[in-house]
Design a protein around this motif. Structure first.
Motif, PDB file in Angstrom:
ATOM      1  N   PHE A   1       4.157   6.396   7.106  1.00  0.00           N
ATOM      2  CA  PHE A   1       3.974   7.244   8.280  1.00  0.00           C
ATOM      3  C   PHE A   1       3.115   6.563   9.339  1.00  0.00           C
ATOM      4  O   PHE A   1       3.341   6.732  10.521  1.00  0.00           O
ATOM      5  CB  PHE A   1       3.319   8.571   7.876  1.00  0.00           C
ATOM      6  CG  PHE A   1       4.273   9.526   7.236  1.00  0.00           C
ATOM      7  CD1 PHE A   1       5.312  10.069   7.973  1.00  0.00           C
ATOM      8  CD2 PHE A   1       4.142   9.869   5.903  1.00  0.00           C
ATOM      9  CE1 PHE A   1       6.207  10.964   7.389  1.00  0.00           C
ATOM     10  CE2 PHE A   1       5.036  10.748   5.310  1.00  0.00           C
ATOM     11  CZ  PHE A   1       6.065  11.295   6.053  1.00  0.00           C
ATOM     12  N   SER A   2       2.138   5.779   8.871  1.00  0.00           N
ATOM     13  CA  SER A   2       1.248   5.163   9.866  1.00  0.00           C
ATOM     14  C   SER A   2       2.004   4.166  10.744  1.00  0.00           C
ATOM     15  O   SER A   2       1.750   4.072  11.935  1.00  0.00           O
ATOM     16  CB  SER A   2       0.050   4.506   9.189  1.00  0.00           C
ATOM     17  OG  SER A   2       0.476   3.609   8.199  1.00  0.00           O
TER      18      SER A   2
ATOM     19  N   VAL B   1       0.847  -2.379  11.918  1.00  0.00           N
ATOM     20  CA  VAL B   1       0.237  -1.609  13.002  1.00  0.00           C
ATOM     21  C   VAL B   1      -0.458  -2.548  13.991  1.00  0.00           C
ATOM     22  O   VAL B   1      -0.335  -2.392  15.205  1.00  0.00           O
ATOM     23  CB  VAL B   1      -0.750  -0.562  12.436  1.00  0.00           C
ATOM     24  CG1 VAL B   1      -1.561   0.071  13.546  1.00  0.00           C
ATOM     25  CG2 VAL B   1      -0.004   0.504  11.673  1.00  0.00           C
TER      26      VAL B   1
ATOM     27  N   LEU C   1      -6.786   6.369   7.117  1.00  0.00           N
ATOM     28  CA  LEU C   1      -6.575   6.968   5.804  1.00  0.00           C
ATOM     29  C   LEU C   1      -6.048   5.915   4.840  1.00  0.00           C
ATOM     30  O   LEU C   1      -6.453   5.849   3.678  1.00  0.00           O
ATOM     31  CB  LEU C   1      -5.569   8.115   5.954  1.00  0.00           C
ATOM     32  CG  LEU C   1      -5.772   9.341   5.096  1.00  0.00           C
ATOM     33  CD1 LEU C   1      -7.172   9.871   5.205  1.00  0.00           C
ATOM     34  CD2 LEU C   1      -4.774  10.409   5.487  1.00  0.00           C
ATOM     35  N   THR C   2      -5.169   5.063   5.365  1.00  0.00           N
ATOM     36  CA  THR C   2      -4.650   3.971   4.543  1.00  0.00           C
ATOM     37  C   THR C   2      -5.771   2.986   4.212  1.00  0.00           C
ATOM     38  O   THR C   2      -5.808   2.427   3.120  1.00  0.00           O
ATOM     39  CB  THR C   2      -3.508   3.252   5.280  1.00  0.00           C
ATOM     40  OG1 THR C   2      -2.744   4.226   5.987  1.00  0.00           O
ATOM     41  CG2 THR C   2      -2.612   2.532   4.317  1.00  0.00           C
ATOM     42  N   ASN C   3      -6.681   2.780   5.168  1.00  0.00           N
ATOM     43  CA  ASN C   3      -7.841   1.931   4.918  1.00  0.00           C
ATOM     44  C   ASN C   3      -8.614   2.415   3.705  1.00  0.00           C
ATOM     45  O   ASN C   3      -8.997   1.630   2.848  1.00  0.00           O
ATOM     46  CB  ASN C   3      -8.803   1.968   6.125  1.00  0.00           C
ATOM     47  CG  ASN C   3      -8.470   0.905   7.146  1.00  0.00           C
ATOM     48  OD1 ASN C   3      -8.105  -0.197   6.785  1.00  0.00           O
ATOM     49  ND2 ASN C   3      -8.582   1.254   8.410  1.00  0.00           N
TER      50      ASN C   3
ATOM     51  N   VAL D   1      -1.406  14.634  13.460  1.00  0.00           N
ATOM     52  CA  VAL D   1      -1.170  13.555  14.426  1.00  0.00           C
ATOM     53  C   VAL D   1       0.063  13.840  15.283  1.00  0.00           C
ATOM     54  O   VAL D   1       0.099  13.508  16.465  1.00  0.00           O
ATOM     55  CB  VAL D   1      -1.047  12.169  13.760  1.00  0.00           C
ATOM     56  CG1 VAL D   1      -2.353  11.750  13.155  1.00  0.00           C
ATOM     57  CG2 VAL D   1       0.068  12.125  12.752  1.00  0.00           C
TER      58      VAL D   1
ATOM     59  N   TYR E   1       4.250   6.185  13.071  1.00  0.00           N
ATOM     60  CA  TYR E   1       3.408   6.821  14.095  1.00  0.00           C
ATOM     61  C   TYR E   1       3.058   5.823  15.182  1.00  0.00           C
ATOM     62  O   TYR E   1       3.141   6.119  16.383  1.00  0.00           O
ATOM     63  CB  TYR E   1       2.159   7.367  13.396  1.00  0.00           C
ATOM     64  CG  TYR E   1       1.153   8.013  14.298  1.00  0.00           C
ATOM     65  CD1 TYR E   1       1.531   8.990  15.213  1.00  0.00           C
ATOM     66  CD2 TYR E   1      -0.190   7.656  14.236  1.00  0.00           C
ATOM     67  CE1 TYR E   1       0.597   9.590  16.032  1.00  0.00           C
ATOM     68  CE2 TYR E   1      -1.125   8.257  15.043  1.00  0.00           C
ATOM     69  CZ  TYR E   1      -0.733   9.223  15.944  1.00  0.00           C
ATOM     70  OH  TYR E   1      -1.658   9.805  16.758  1.00  0.00           O
TER      71      TYR E   1
ATOM     72  N   VAL F   1       0.873  -1.173   0.000  1.00  0.00           N
ATOM     73  CA  VAL F   1       0.000   0.000   0.000  1.00  0.00           C
ATOM     74  C   VAL F   1       0.907   1.218   0.000  1.00  0.00           C
ATOM     75  O   VAL F   1       1.632   1.442   0.970  1.00  0.00           O
ATOM     76  CB  VAL F   1      -0.912   0.053   1.242  1.00  0.00           C
ATOM     77  CG1 VAL F   1      -1.809   1.279   1.182  1.00  0.00           C
ATOM     78  CG2 VAL F   1      -1.739  -1.205   1.355  1.00  0.00           C
TER      79      VAL F   1
ATOM     80  N   GLU G   1      -5.578   7.683  13.106  1.00  0.00           N
ATOM     81  CA  GLU G   1      -6.036   8.434  11.934  1.00  0.00           C
ATOM     82  C   GLU G   1      -5.299   8.040  10.660  1.00  0.00           C
ATOM     83  O   GLU G   1      -5.910   7.831   9.616  1.00  0.00           O
ATOM     84  CB  GLU G   1      -5.845   9.942  12.157  1.00  0.00           C
ATOM     85  CG  GLU G   1      -6.715  10.553  13.221  1.00  0.00           C
ATOM     86  CD  GLU G   1      -5.986  10.697  14.542  1.00  0.00           C
ATOM     87  OE1 GLU G   1      -4.970   9.994  14.719  1.00  0.00           O
ATOM     88  OE2 GLU G   1      -6.431  11.496  15.381  1.00  0.00           O
ATOM     89  N   LEU G   2      -3.981   7.951  10.767  1.00  0.00           N
ATOM     90  CA  LEU G   2      -3.208   7.689   9.562  1.00  0.00           C
ATOM     91  C   LEU G   2      -3.546   6.325   8.974  1.00  0.00           C
ATOM     92  O   LEU G   2      -3.620   6.146   7.770  1.00  0.00           O
ATOM     93  CB  LEU G   2      -1.707   7.773   9.865  1.00  0.00           C
ATOM     94  CG  LEU G   2      -1.173   9.156  10.216  1.00  0.00           C
ATOM     95  CD1 LEU G   2       0.319   9.085  10.501  1.00  0.00           C
ATOM     96  CD2 LEU G   2      -1.432  10.137   9.101  1.00  0.00           C
ATOM     97  N   LEU G   3      -3.788   5.350   9.869  1.00  0.00           N
ATOM     98  CA  LEU G   3      -4.103   4.012   9.389  1.00  0.00           C
ATOM     99  C   LEU G   3      -5.469   4.002   8.707  1.00  0.00           C
ATOM    100  O   LEU G   3      -5.657   3.335   7.690  1.00  0.00           O
ATOM    101  CB  LEU G   3      -4.074   3.018  10.551  1.00  0.00           C
ATOM    102  CG  LEU G   3      -4.063   1.563  10.100  1.00  0.00           C
ATOM    103  CD1 LEU G   3      -2.730   1.224   9.475  1.00  0.00           C
ATOM    104  CD2 LEU G   3      -4.363   0.631  11.233  1.00  0.00           C
TER     105      LEU G   3
ATOM    106  N   PRO H   1       0.877  -2.223   5.866  1.00  0.00           N
ATOM    107  CA  PRO H   1       0.904  -1.384   7.072  1.00  0.00           C
ATOM    108  C   PRO H   1      -0.136  -1.833   8.097  1.00  0.00           C
ATOM    109  O   PRO H   1       0.066  -1.662   9.301  1.00  0.00           O
ATOM    110  CB  PRO H   1       0.580   0.018   6.549  1.00  0.00           C
ATOM    111  CG  PRO H   1      -0.056  -0.187   5.224  1.00  0.00           C
ATOM    112  CD  PRO H   1       0.529  -1.445   4.670  1.00  0.00           C
ATOM    113  N   PHE H   2      -1.218  -2.428   7.608  1.00  0.00           N
ATOM    114  CA  PHE H   2      -2.272  -2.863   8.539  1.00  0.00           C
ATOM    115  C   PHE H   2      -1.742  -3.911   9.494  1.00  0.00           C
ATOM    116  O   PHE H   2      -1.963  -3.860  10.697  1.00  0.00           O
ATOM    117  CB  PHE H   2      -3.469  -3.417   7.770  1.00  0.00           C
ATOM    118  CG  PHE H   2      -4.001  -2.468   6.741  1.00  0.00           C
ATOM    119  CD1 PHE H   2      -4.709  -1.351   7.140  1.00  0.00           C
ATOM    120  CD2 PHE H   2      -3.760  -2.671   5.398  1.00  0.00           C
ATOM    121  CE1 PHE H   2      -5.193  -0.450   6.203  1.00  0.00           C
ATOM    122  CE2 PHE H   2      -4.225  -1.780   4.449  1.00  0.00           C
ATOM    123  CZ  PHE H   2      -4.951  -0.670   4.854  1.00  0.00           C
TER     124      PHE H   2
END
Lengths: 838, 154
Positions: A323-324, A282, B93-95, A364, A327, A272, B89-91, A278-279
């Motif tokens: 970034f996610s 995280v 947005l990725t969703n 953020v 973060y 992505v 929030e950032l995640l 990233p999911f």
């Protein structure tokens, strides 16, 4: 009846709203009739439900199709079932429990189906519609799938997500899912193939396992916080044991997966925006965070985690993607309160976010920095340049957060620098930033008074205070609330050097008296905007003029000062602004002993006299008292009207407590002080009394002064009699209106109306006007209104006396008009019928 | 912490897709009437359409319980409602981005009309990706395989 496509086309092609409406109503009626027909062929039924779903998206009523969804689910055909479940998920939300019971049976049946696609449909629907009842009814089926169909990853994935939902909705079932070591079994089954090879059956299963662990850990935490609610202590212990036994061994593996996932440079199916899933990353970080904060005795592994996080943080430092994940890494570092070097790294990553172009990252980063300030104040302060820069973002919530952060990093050593940055920001602000401007005023003043109260020193030199006050008044003067203006007066009054007082008075008055003409660069608009249309500026000028009139003989002629007060009086009298007139009167009196010219002194006396018959009783009283004082011999006057001594603010300030976590939802919420509007006045009267005690004053003056203080005290201390009845509550404006009948006799009733402010956010109303109408056979006389300002502090009250004469039932129509904090006129109107009769 | 609702609105504020995971968020509006939902949607649209597309962040608080995470793709806003206290929030947005990518692959350069006429297929995609407001599958290849399979059934 046409197809779904035709229907959608027709709706889109309707060129007027009325046409669209008629198409929709017709179609909806057709569907309704067709639904009643049991013989309708199945494809038509499907098309009906599809159209119904379109109606749902259009925001139309769809309740008449709910039973049909259930019919479709009951069908054996997969396509029908699928549409039925889709419709159920959309249309049955929040619907009556009977329908949910019907669907419960159908889901129950389908969960046991041999076809995995049908089971998956049922699971998805269950996850969506899950409530406590559904959870209790269906959990055995879900357990069954988890136990028996371990080899079908697709089903395990969905069941685990459903299991998480079940535990969320019905926490008591957590035992069913943990007691017989189920988690262990599932994880073991996949562990045998090693969790990492789980990627063979997609990351979905892994995500599901993580979600399940997360929910279990969260519930565990919650149960510990409120023990005895759902479980006995034994059960909690059991549950703790199970979690510990099953989850702890997984930690190294989770870290390993995270490491692999992180270092895998490119996996097309999981990519992505250039980041590998990233999911999952995280989710892994979040689960690890929970595991390490759940007292599982895993501190030995903490070093490995720190090492891993350092790796993630540093490798990512150079690239601008993911970034996610970064973060989340930072959040983990601070939640687990890891090593200081990692914390510094974390703050620096956030600093990098602040410096990036993307406003989302800034948002953020500011949010997190606000939370981190108490832990790492110095490291955060290092990024102040970027924080200040965020003030100029277009997004008000970013501006707001950067302001909060600026006040959070405020300290003695950077005070001067930050204040000059704030002043620069104010100078570029417009009225649309009013909320933020007031926020700055409030916080600067709070900080000032906090430091004075706590340390007896200020964070600013007197010269800087001078600059601050001039800037605050210039840019925000027209918005500042009265109570904050009083605070500014207090600072001015407490200046230690007479020179500063003089400088300020000259600065303020020169803009008003010379009408800015000595500053050729400033054009008329500028002048009007910043000075002439500036209430706060004028009020403080007026006060300084009276207080320090003797210091500025060299700069201004007596004529100028007197005509300044006279014109101010005219301006505000026509606006019937009593607050300002109050100040003008005091200034006139004080100035009268500071100038020599007899003619001008007489002018001042005339000004005061002009208010001696004022319609406003408070002003009238004040004017008359002042006239008495005016005629006293010079030495008595001089004693009474001497310059105010320095005094301290006797109200505890709220301060900036909320800076750390005060991300208030309302971006415009303002004024935080909880002061009474009359505070300043009270202090003045008290001081006046003190002075009178010291000198042999004659009886009339002291009696009068006592009178003043008595009347103000009375105005402050309105209390609601116990016999009052609630007449009306306005939720919109947070006002409660009470009535109390003080006396009732033949043909005459006296009552008091109380208006109470119940707002907790310091909203207040000004320029209050009350109108009351009664029935034809009665006459109403409005008596004294205690104040035209509805006090901002919670529970503050205003009282209006009313007399009604005549006969008949006691009925009132009441209308309140007032200006809210944005100076918009608001009206409340209501009727009330008392039980009493005249 | 999960997605509370997913909206897809066009530039005129017309709802194209609406998927609600937590109906309680709708009950925050006072005076709930029949038209409750469209009032809610209007509120969301008003908030988002007035924001600067490039210079403002993609997060905005809606009320004291919910905030919106949104992104505009051509003429369509994809909006997620999440809990105000939710900090991913950032995640999210990725969703959104992930969902749009999947839709794009599935329809082949997706446009608003695809979504209007095939809304039920969009729901199919959404239900394969999300369940109860949580992302359940992140393997794009698998997702496409499965979506194509389901698509053939129609």
């Amino acid at each position: 009846m046409g197809s779904l496509k035709q229907f959608i086309k027709d709706v889109r092609n309707a060129n007027t709203l009325a046409k669209e409406r008629s198409i929709i109503t017709k179609e909806s009626a057709k569907i309704r009739t067709q639904l009643r027909n049991d013989q309708l062929e199945i494809s038509k039924r499907r098309s009906n439900i599809q159209k119904l779903l379109y109606l749902y998206i259009l925001g139309e009523k769809t309740h008449f199709g709910q039973v049909e969804c259930i019919n479709l689910i009951a069908s054996d055909n997969f396509i029908n079932k699928r549409l039925g479940y889709l419709a159920a998920m959309l249309l049955l939300k929040n619907e009556n429990p009977d329908l949910l019971t019907l669907i419960t049976n159908l889901i129950n049946y389908d969960l046991q189906h041999s076809n995995k696609y049908i089971v998956a449909l049922a699971l998805t629907t269950m996850g969506d519609l899950c409530n406590a009842e559904l959870a209790i009814d269906l959990y055995p089926d879900v357990l069954n799938i988890l136990n028996k169909r371990l080899d079908e990853p697709y089903l395990i994935k969905h069941s685990l997500f459903v299991a998480s939902e079940i535990i969320l909705k019905a926490p008591q079932l957590i035992i069913q899912f943990t007691n017989d070591g189920l988690i262990g079994k599932i994880i073991k089954n996949y562990r045998n193939r090693s969790l990492r090879t789980l990627s063979n059956c997609t990351h979905g299963v892994l995500l599901a396992v993580l979600q399940f662990m997360k929910i279990c850990l969260l519930q565990q935490k919650q149960q510990k916080q409120e023990p005895g609610k759902e479980f006995s202590e034994e059960e909690i212990q059991d549950f703790d044991e199970t979690i510990k036994r099953n989850f702890t061994p997984l930690i190294p593996e989770l870290m390993e997966i995270l490491k692999t996932c992180h270092t895998n440079s490119f996996e097309p199916e999981y990519d992505v925006n250039g980041v590998s899933d990233p999911f999952l990353q995280v989710a892994l970080l979040q689960t690890l965070t929970l595991l390490f904060s759940s007292n599982l005795d895993v501190d030995v592994l903490k070093n490995d985690l720190q090492y891993l996080l350092t790796n993630i943080a540093t490798t990512n430092e150079t690239n601008n993607r993911g970034f996610s994940v970064q973060y989340e890494t930072v959040k983990t570092i601070f939640i687990l309160d890891l090593d200081p070097s990692l914390r510094v790294l974390g703050v620096n990553i956030l600093g990098k976010f602040l410096n990036s172009k993307d406003s989302n990252n800034k948002y953020v980063a500011l949010n997190t920095l606000l939370k981190v300030v108490p832990i790492e104040p110095e490291t955060v302060t290092r990024h102040k340049k970027f924080i200040v820069r965020c003030l100029y973002e277009l997004d008000p919530s970013i501006k707001r957060r950067s302001l909060e952060l600026i006040f959070a990093i405020f300290n003695k050593s950077n005070a001067g620098e930050l204040i000059s940055e704030l002043i620069k920001f104010l100078s570029q602000s417009t009225e649309s930033d009013k909320g933020l401007m007031l926020y700055i005023v409030d916080n600067l003043l709070d900080l000032y008074f906090d430091s004075v109260n706590n340390t007896h020193t200020t964070f600013l030199s007197e010269a800087d205070q001078f600059i601050m006050i001039v800037a605050l008044l210039k840019y925000c003067g027209k918005f500042i609330y009265f109570d904050r203006l009083s605070d500014i007066l207090l600072i001015v009054n407490n200046f230690k050097q007479t020179e500063t007082k003089k400088k300020l008075t000259v600065e303020l008055l020169s803009k008003l008296i010379n009408k800015g003409k000595d500053n050729k660069k400033e054009d008329d608009d500028y002048y009007y905007y910043y000075y002439d249309n500036n209430y706060g500026w004028k009020l403080i000028s007026c006060w300084c003029c009276g207080e320090y009139g003797d210091l500025i003989h060299n700069e201004f002629l007596d004529d100028q000062l007197v005509s300044f007060l006279t014109s101010l009086n005219q301006e505000f009298y026509s606006q019937s602004n009593m607050h300002m007139i109050n100040y003008i009167l005091t200034s006139c009196l004080k100035l009268s002993i500071k100038i020599a010219d007899k003619q001008n002194i007489e002018k001042l006396r005339q000004l005061i006299k002009s208010h001696s018959m004022d319609a406003n009783l408070i002003l009238q009283m004040k004017a008359n008292q002042f006239l008495v004082l005016f005629n006293e011999p010079a030495h008595v006057k001089r004693g009474i009207l001497d310059v105010m001594p320095a005094f301290s603010k006797n109200v505890a300030t709220v301060g900036v407590k909320n800076n750390g976590n005060g991300l208030s939802y309302n971006e415009d919420s303002v004024s935080k002080g909880n002061y009474k509007t009359f505070n300043n006045k009270n202090q003045q009267t008290d001081l006046l009394l003190d002075l009178l005690d010291d000198i042999p004053a004659n009886d009339t003056t002291s009696a009068l002064a006592n009178d003043v203080s008595a009347s103000t005290a009375d105005m402050n201390g309105i209390s609601l009699p116990t016999s009052s009845i609630e007449l009306y509550t306005s939720k919109d404006y947070c006002l409660k209106i009470y009535g109390n009948i003080t006396s009732i006799a033949d043909n005459e009733a006296n009552l008091d109306i109380f208006i109470q402010n119940t707002a907790t956010n310091n909203r207040k109303g000004t320029n209050l006007k009350i109108f009351i109408a009664v029935s034809k056979h009665q006459k109403v006389t409005l008596g004294h209104l205690s104040d035209t300002i509805i006090p901002s502090n919670n529970g503050g009250m205003v009282k209006q006396k009313v007399r009604i004469t005549g006969e008949g039932k006691l009925k009132l129509r009441v209308r309140l008009q007032f200006l809210d904090e944005t100076n918009n006129e608001k009206t409340i109107q209501f009727d009330y019928k008392f039980d009493e009769k005249l | 912490m999960a997605i509370q609702f997913l909206f897809c609105l066009n530039k005129q504020g017309i709802l194209r897709i609406s998927k609600v995971y937590n109906h309680k968020v709708f009950q925050t509006i006072e005076n709930s009437t029949e038209k409750n939902d469209s009032v809610f949607v209007n509120e969301v649209f008003k908030l988002i359409s007035t924001r600067d597309h490039k210079k403002q962040s993609n997060f905005v608080p809606l009320n004291d319980k919910t905030k919106l995470i949104y992104k505009r793709y051509a003429g369509l806003y994809f909006i997620l409602g999440v809990d105000l206290a939710d900090e991913d929030e950032l995640l999210y947005l990725t969703n959104i981005h992930f969902l749009v990518e999947v839709l794009d692959q599935f329809f082949g350069n997706v446009c608003e009309l695809d979504i209007v006429f095939n809304f039920y297929k969009v729901y199919m995609c959404i239900d394969e990706i999300f369940q109860a407001g949580e992302i359940v599958e992140t393997d794009k290849d698998r997702l496409q395989q499965r979506l194509q399979l389901l698509n053939k059934l129609d």
